[in-house]
Design a protein around this motif. Structure first.
Motif: not given
Length: 212
Positions: A4-8, A46-58
């Motif tokens: 789970v990517v910690d977006i905050e 971790i890498a693919t989940e981060c890339y799958g996030c809607a936020l470009y900086y993640i």
């Protein structure tokens, strides 16, 4: 494996709340931290989940991690998926990720991959090579073989993409700071009979003209 990517957390880390400006320079450091501290079997997730996030900086963090992983699958993901991302910021990190891959793999050992990417139909892929390896002659192998760098870059002076051509001109300009004679020798062979080549020539000679 589900991560789970910690977006905050990353939002606070990658943005300066006081100035409202991004802190992109932190992203590679965070990627290196993840790569060194997390178990290897978790890196891909971790890498693919981060890339799958809607936020470009993640997404940028995910792209850089893929470069660090440096596997056949991660390189394919960068080339075939990340290169299609509409964010120019993510494309900057595609270039950085490609350079990270080449550095880990060895620049001379990566020549086949460099050539493969430069022949890709997607201009973002071609540009990632030329932009990512800047300054080319500060990279191992090309530092010892500056003419090889100039030869590779110069082949794309007439690239159909202005995006790529600008990177070509700026890359040659970088090299001209240290190897002006080699760059001049290459440029002397060019036919300046098209707008495209003239554009690249103008960028490549920008520093040398100031020194005349």
């Amino acid at each position: 494996m589900i991560i789970v990517v910690d977006i905050e957390y990353y939002t606070k880390l990658f943005f300066n709340e006081k100035t409202g400006k991004e802190r992109y320079s932190i992203i590679p450091k965070e990627a290196e931290k993840i790569f060194s501290e997390k178990p290897p079997e978790s890196h891909w997730s971790i890498a693919t989940e981060c890339y799958g996030c809607a936020l470009y900086y993640i997404q940028m963090l995910g792209a850089y991690l893929l470069g660090l992983i440096g596997s056949k699958d991660s390189l394919s993901f960068l080339k075939n998926t990340v290169s299609l991302n509409p964010s120019w910021q993510v494309q900057e990190f595609l270039a950085m990720a490609f350079d990270v891959y080449c550095k880990k793999n060895g620049y001379e050992e990566s020549l086949e991959t460099i050539n493969e990417w430069l022949h890709d139909a997607n201009p973002n892929v071609r540009r990632a090579v030329i932009e990512g390896l800047r300054v080319w002659t500060k990279r191992t192998y090309f530092e010892r073989n500056p003419k090889a760098a100039i030869d590779i870059i110069s082949k794309y002076k007439e690239d159909e993409s202005e995006y790529v051509r600008k990177s070509v001109g700026n890359a040659l300009k970088d090299i001209s700071k240290t190897y002006p004679d080699l760059v001049k020798e290459e440029l002397s062979k060019w036919k300046l009979d098209t707008k495209a080549v003239k554009q690249v020539y103008g960028l490549a000679t920008k520093i040398m003209k100031k020194q005349e």
